[in-house]
Write an enzyme that holds these catalytic residues in place. Structure first.
Site, PDB file in Angstrom:
ATOM      1  CD  GLU A  80     -12.634  14.149   4.010  1.00  0.00           C
ATOM      2  OE1 GLU A  80     -11.285  13.724   4.909  1.00  0.00           O
ATOM      3  OE2 GLU A  80     -11.919  13.769   3.132  1.00  0.00           O
ATOM      4  CD  GLU A  96      -5.927   1.428   9.251  1.00  0.00           C
ATOM      5  OE1 GLU A  96      -5.179   1.428   7.342  1.00  0.00           O
ATOM      6  OE2 GLU A  96      -6.240   0.553   9.892  1.00  0.00           O
ATOM      7  NE  ARG A 124     -14.067   9.801   9.031  1.00  0.00           N
ATOM      8  CZ  ARG A 124     -13.199  10.202   8.597  1.00  0.00           C
ATOM      9  NH1 ARG A 124     -12.042   8.179   8.797  1.00  0.00           N
ATOM     10  NH2 ARG A 124     -12.536  10.363   7.224  1.00  0.00           N
ATOM     11  CG  HIS A 144     -16.394   6.258   6.879  1.00  0.00           C
ATOM     12  ND1 HIS A 144     -17.541   6.876   6.347  1.00  0.00           N
ATOM     13  CD2 HIS A 144     -15.392   7.553   6.780  1.00  0.00           C
ATOM     14  CE1 HIS A 144     -17.048   7.723   6.021  1.00  0.00           C
ATOM     15  NE2 HIS A 144     -15.701   8.234   5.802  1.00  0.00           N
ATOM     16  CE  LYS A 156      -3.968 -10.484   3.232  1.00  0.00           C
ATOM     17  NZ  LYS A 156      -4.221 -10.271   4.860  1.00  0.00           N
ATOM     18  NE  ARG A 205      -8.116   7.779  10.412  1.00  0.00           N
ATOM     19  CZ  ARG A 205      -8.732   8.254   9.514  1.00  0.00           C
ATOM     20  NH1 ARG A 205      -8.139   8.501   7.974  1.00  0.00           N
ATOM     21  NH2 ARG A 205      -9.565   7.307   8.035  1.00  0.00           N
ATOM     22  CB  THR A 215      -3.578   2.345  -0.017  1.00  0.00           C
ATOM     23  OG1 THR A 215      -2.473   1.948   0.627  1.00  0.00           O
ATOM     24  CG2 THR A 215      -3.023   3.815  -1.499  1.00  0.00           C
ATOM     25  CG  HIS A 257     -13.447   3.775   7.352  1.00  0.00           C
ATOM     26  ND1 HIS A 257     -13.048   3.814   6.415  1.00  0.00           N
ATOM     27  CD2 HIS A 257     -12.690   5.268   7.678  1.00  0.00           C
ATOM     28  CE1 HIS A 257     -12.355   4.637   5.698  1.00  0.00           C
ATOM     29  NE2 HIS A 257     -12.443   5.747   6.498  1.00  0.00           N
ATOM     30  N   GLY A 304       0.723  -1.443   0.111  1.00  0.00           N
ATOM     31  CA  GLY A 304      -0.139   0.091   0.408  1.00  0.00           C
ATOM     32  C   GLY A 304       0.447   1.406   0.071  1.00  0.00           C
ATOM     33  CB  ILE A 305       0.380   4.679   0.844  1.00  0.00           C
ATOM     34  CG1 ILE A 305       0.546   6.341   0.424  1.00  0.00           C
ATOM     35  CG2 ILE A 305      -0.997   4.701   2.438  1.00  0.00           C
ATOM     36  CD1 ILE A 305      -0.028   7.282   0.765  1.00  0.00           C
ATOM     37  CB  ALA A 360      -7.840   6.206  -0.151  1.00  0.00           C
ATOM     38  CG  LEU A 378      -4.375   7.898   2.384  1.00  0.00           C
ATOM     39  CD1 LEU A 378      -4.956   8.768   0.840  1.00  0.00           C
ATOM     40  CD2 LEU A 378      -3.922   7.098   1.859  1.00  0.00           C
TER      41      LEU A 378
HETATM   42  P1  FAD Z   1      -2.488  -0.986   3.087  1.00  0.00           P
HETATM   43  O1  FAD Z   1      -2.756   0.231   2.053  1.00  0.00           O
HETATM   44  O2  FAD Z   1      -4.384  -1.300   3.694  1.00  0.00           O
HETATM   45  O3  FAD Z   1      -1.547  -2.123   2.778  1.00  0.00           O
HETATM   46  C1  FAD Z   1      -1.391  -3.125   3.272  1.00  0.00           C
HETATM   47  C2  FAD Z   1      -1.019  -3.982   2.851  1.00  0.00           C
HETATM   48  O4  FAD Z   1      -0.036  -5.110   3.371  1.00  0.00           O
HETATM   49  C3  FAD Z   1      -1.204  -4.862   1.320  1.00  0.00           C
HETATM   50  O5  FAD Z   1      -0.349  -4.831   0.289  1.00  0.00           O
HETATM   51  C4  FAD Z   1      -1.696  -5.990   1.556  1.00  0.00           C
HETATM   52  O6  FAD Z   1      -2.303  -7.350   0.662  1.00  0.00           O
HETATM   53  C5  FAD Z   1      -0.483  -5.947   2.255  1.00  0.00           C
HETATM   54  N1  FAD Z   1      -0.639  -7.512   3.221  1.00  0.00           N
HETATM   55  C6  FAD Z   1      -1.204  -7.866   4.568  1.00  0.00           C
HETATM   56  N2  FAD Z   1      -1.062  -8.765   5.636  1.00  0.00           N
HETATM   57  C7  FAD Z   1       0.252  -9.176   4.284  1.00  0.00           C
HETATM   58  C8  FAD Z   1       0.549 -10.007   4.573  1.00  0.00           C
HETATM   59  N3  FAD Z   1       0.581 -10.793   5.504  1.00  0.00           N
HETATM   60  N4  FAD Z   1       1.749 -10.733   4.286  1.00  0.00           N
HETATM   61  C9  FAD Z   1       2.104 -10.414   2.785  1.00  0.00           C
HETATM   62  N5  FAD Z   1       0.950  -9.288   2.837  1.00  0.00           N
HETATM   63  C10 FAD Z   1       0.326  -8.235   3.140  1.00  0.00           C
HETATM   64  N6  FAD Z   1      -7.679   7.521   4.459  1.00  0.00           N
HETATM   65  C11 FAD Z   1      -6.766   8.529   3.969  1.00  0.00           C
HETATM   66  O7  FAD Z   1      -5.704   9.849   4.715  1.00  0.00           O
HETATM   67  N7  FAD Z   1      -7.718   9.425   3.636  1.00  0.00           N
HETATM   68  C12 FAD Z   1      -9.089   8.881   2.864  1.00  0.00           C
HETATM   69  O8  FAD Z   1      -9.773   9.536   1.693  1.00  0.00           O
HETATM   70  C13 FAD Z   1      -9.481   7.732   2.757  1.00  0.00           C
HETATM   71  N8  FAD Z   1     -10.722   6.881   2.484  1.00  0.00           N
HETATM   72  C14 FAD Z   1     -10.612   5.149   2.545  1.00  0.00           C
HETATM   73  C15 FAD Z   1     -11.461   4.458   2.499  1.00  0.00           C
HETATM   74  C16 FAD Z   1     -11.958   2.891   2.638  1.00  0.00           C
HETATM   75  C17 FAD Z   1     -12.469   3.447   1.536  1.00  0.00           C
HETATM   76  C18 FAD Z   1     -10.835   2.732   3.169  1.00  0.00           C
HETATM   77  C19 FAD Z   1     -10.991   1.304   3.176  1.00  0.00           C
HETATM   78  C20 FAD Z   1      -9.818   3.735   3.868  1.00  0.00           C
HETATM   79  C21 FAD Z   1      -9.237   4.494   3.811  1.00  0.00           C
HETATM   80  N9  FAD Z   1      -8.332   5.766   4.419  1.00  0.00           N
HETATM   81  C22 FAD Z   1      -8.483   6.262   4.352  1.00  0.00           C
HETATM   82  C23 FAD Z   1      -7.410   4.914   5.628  1.00  0.00           C
HETATM   83  C24 FAD Z   1      -6.447   4.204   4.293  1.00  0.00           C
HETATM   84  O9  FAD Z   1      -6.369   4.336   2.790  1.00  0.00           O
HETATM   85  C25 FAD Z   1      -5.287   3.356   4.912  1.00  0.00           C
HETATM   86  O10 FAD Z   1      -5.135   3.687   5.887  1.00  0.00           O
HETATM   87  C26 FAD Z   1      -4.008   3.380   3.704  1.00  0.00           C
HETATM   88  O11 FAD Z   1      -3.963   3.604   3.015  1.00  0.00           O
HETATM   89  C27 FAD Z   1      -3.376   2.380   4.798  1.00  0.00           C
HETATM   90  O12 FAD Z   1      -2.090   2.518   4.221  1.00  0.00           O
HETATM   91  P2  FAD Z   1      -1.505   1.062   4.414  1.00  0.00           P
HETATM   92  O13 FAD Z   1      -0.268   1.248   3.047  1.00  0.00           O
HETATM   93  O14 FAD Z   1      -0.377   1.486   5.844  1.00  0.00           O
HETATM   94  O15 FAD Z   1      -1.842  -0.765   4.221  1.00  0.00           O
HETATM   95  C1  SIN Z   2     -13.426   9.487   3.678  1.00  0.00           C
HETATM   96  O1  SIN Z   2     -13.400  10.114   2.253  1.00  0.00           O
HETATM   97  O2  SIN Z   2     -14.891   9.864   4.091  1.00  0.00           O
HETATM   98  C2  SIN Z   2     -12.739   8.794   4.759  1.00  0.00           C
HETATM   99  C3  SIN Z   2     -11.606   9.535   4.763  1.00  0.00           C
HETATM  100  C4  SIN Z   2     -10.704   9.237   5.667  1.00  0.00           C
HETATM  101  O3  SIN Z   2     -10.400   7.949   5.725  1.00  0.00           O
HETATM  102  O4  SIN Z   2      -9.337   8.966   6.230  1.00  0.00           O
END
Ligand code: FAD
Ligand code: SIN
Length: 529
Positions: free
Chosen positions: A113, A373, A288, A241, A34, A384, A42, A349, A13-14, A45, A390
């Protein structure tokens, strides 16, 4: 011979992608993930990423909003650091190819927001995460030092425990030597040795029945670190959420971005009456935790399964310009959001807690960093602020990378790691034992450990989860590892931590609201803020 890499990144992810781009000039990077490369929280989002770009906004205003949302439990030093590094983080995302929407004057089209006092959310229509994931993956794929292995599931991190030494939670010299990783296409567990490992495994929304998180969000990294005796904290702060699309049978739940309320959408009950002003003077744009609790309360009072989000005051032109994905999704299920109210319910969420890290993203386990996350940095406190996650991931990826490229100079591979031991295990006879446990766990967590908790509900959840834990550990000992088996084990560990930490918190604060300790966050009188 085990495979070796300088930097092992678990998750694409990000957090994982930005860190990879930062360390790749300093050593070989192996990124495992995985599922498909882009599958992550990510990717889904919507609203965007919060950052201070220009006046009238200021770092001080963003800091204040973050601290207020966090309900007194943020680490102010961390908040100040993340917010003041936000502009730089955005600059880097843009350099890596992320495109954020601009207005007619060529300036960023900043949205607002809940809990934000200014317009400061950079976005790409209502698919910001999809755009970030696209751009970063494209950049990562072109770097010669980065290799990505999709469909590789991290089962456990490797520590002294695997060398036969006793590892206890009191021990303060635990080291990470890499990870045991299941190649899910061939069903074999490989040993991956690394000098530095980054946990970037994201959240754990799947521990609840209704969640916006995709099925991969099973808290694997947090559970692995917990089992390895690393420090995990603040797990009681699961953010719900307020507005996911009410569509029984659909999982995960489709998010209706908070940015719609920033554009003027309002919440209404089934009778069509606005209700948020009863709960908070910021009405539909309150933070929220307040909005989700208010909706929960309205649903409990009326017995209804959902409330409505009314976007009909936003012009069709604005909706098509800013929310084309939400418009299309709702239309596909018969809701024309330019005329019809959208039925919405709160959904699990975002996990504010996780692997405890310092300001360089270092966990309590040596050579193991955590970003995104799955980590707990102190930025979010008890709740949060929207679109701060992000941002947190980008800022911490940068800091963790800077620290790791120096630290790696003193690290050698650990050579005598044994292969994965699956002696005495066999393929599962009945998958129902795993799939049904996941459903049961989600039901327990949603019923007893949701938006509103109480001592008796938590105790009941604890007792039920204990049974699932014992059954699953027994199964795990005799069953060949699979993604489904590991995920349910991880989800149970995560559920245990959420319940346990919720039981220990004898107050209501931020996202943790208990009927037995209502004083700090009264449900109906948050207006004084
Ligand atoms: P993720 O993007 O979840 O990536 C995790 C990665 O780890 C994935 O590739 C997964 O496959 C991998 N993984 C997990 N377990 C394993 C394992 N055992 N072995 C190998 N790989 C594994 N946040 C904002 O700031 N703004 C927004 O607008 C926003 N909107 C959102 C909307 C939705 C629908 C959701 C669900 C979340 C939103 N969030 C938003 C929250 C934000 O998207 C996440 O907190 C952020 O993207 C997390 O990034 P990350 O890289 O930590 O994890
Ligand atoms: C949303 O777009 O409402 C999600 C934003 C966030 O989870 O930070």
């Amino acid at each position: 011979m085990p495979r070796k890499t300088d930097f092992l990144i678990i998750g694409s992810g990000i957090a994982g992608l930005s860190y990879a781009l930062k360390v790749a000039d300093f050593g070989k990077v192996l990124m495992i993930t995985k599922a498909n490369e882009d599958e992550s929280n990510t990717k889904y989002a919507q609203g965007g990423i919060a950052a201070v770009m220009h006046s009238p906004d200021s770092y001080e205003k963003h800091i204040k909003d973050t601290l207020i949302a966090g309900a007194g439990l943020c680490d102010e030093e961390v908040v100040r650091m993340v917010v003041s590094e936000s502009t730089l983080g955005i600059k880097e995302l843009i350099e890596w190819g992320v495109e954020f929407d601009k207005n007619e004057k060529g300036k960023f089209d900043l949205a607002k927001e809940g809990g934000h006092s200014e317009h400061r959310i950079l976005h790409h229509k209502d698919i910001t995460g999809f755009e970030i994931e696209r751009a970063l993956l494209q950049k990562v794929r072109t770097h010669k030092n980065i290799e990505i292995l999709p469909h590789h599931f991290a089962v456990e991190i490797i520590t002294q425990h695997h060398l036969g030494e006793e590892v206890t939670r009191r021990r303060n010299d635990i080291q990470c030597f890499g990870a045991y990783v299941l190649d899910t296409k061939i069903g074999k567990v490989e040993t991956l040795l690394s000098k530095i490992t980054l946990m970037a495994t994201g959240g754990a929304g799947q521990v609840y029945a209704t969640t916006t998180n995709p099925t991969i969000a099973t808290g694997d990294g947090i559970a692995m670190v917990y089992r390895a005796k690393g420090i995990v904290e603040n797990m009681e702060f699961m953010q719900f959420h307020p507005t996911s699309l009410y569509l029984p049978g659909e999982s995960p739940s489709f998010l209706i971005t908070e940015a719609m309320r920033g554009h003027g959408a309002v919440l209404r009950n089934r009778q069509g009456n606005e209700f948020m002003h009863k709960y908070d003077k910021r009405a539909s744009l309150a933070p929220r935790d307040i909005v989700a609790r208010a909706i929960d309360n309205e649903m409990k009072l009326s017995g209804d399964d959902f409330v409505y989000l009314d976007c009909t005051k936003i012009s069709k032109e604005e909706i098509l310009k800013h929310f084309p994905n939400i418009y299309a999704k709702c239309l596909s299920v018969g809701i024309d959001i330019t005329h019809d109210y959208i039925p919405v319910v709160p959904a699990a969420h975002y996990l504010c807690g996780g692997i405890k890290v310092n300001m360089n993203g270092q966990s309590s386990i040596d050579n193991l960093y955590a970003v995104g996350e799955c980590s707990s940095t102190g930025l979010h406190g008890a709740n949060r602020l929207a679109s701060n996650s992000l941002l947190e991931a980008v800022v911490y990826a940068n800091r963790a990378a800077k620290h790791a490229v120096e630290k790696i100079k003193q690290i050698r591979y650990c050579e005598n790691i044994p292969d994965w031991n699956d002696e005495g295990t066999a393929a599962p006879e009945e998958m129902i034992l795993i799939t049904q446990t996941r459903k049961e766990l989600q039901q327990i967590m949603s019923a007893y450990v949701g938006i509103v908790r109480s001592d008796i509900r938590l105790k009941r959840a604890f007792d039920r989860v204990k049974i699932l834990y014992e059954e699953t550990e027994t199964l795990y000992k005799k069953t060949t590892v699979s993604v489904k088996l590991c995920e349910i084990r991880n989800l149970i560990n995560v559920a245990y931590m959420i319940i346990k930490m919720a039981m220990q918190r004898k107050e209501s604060v931020g996202l943790h609201y208990s009927l037995d300790y209502p004083s700090k966050n009264k449900l109906l009188t948050d207006k004084e803020e």
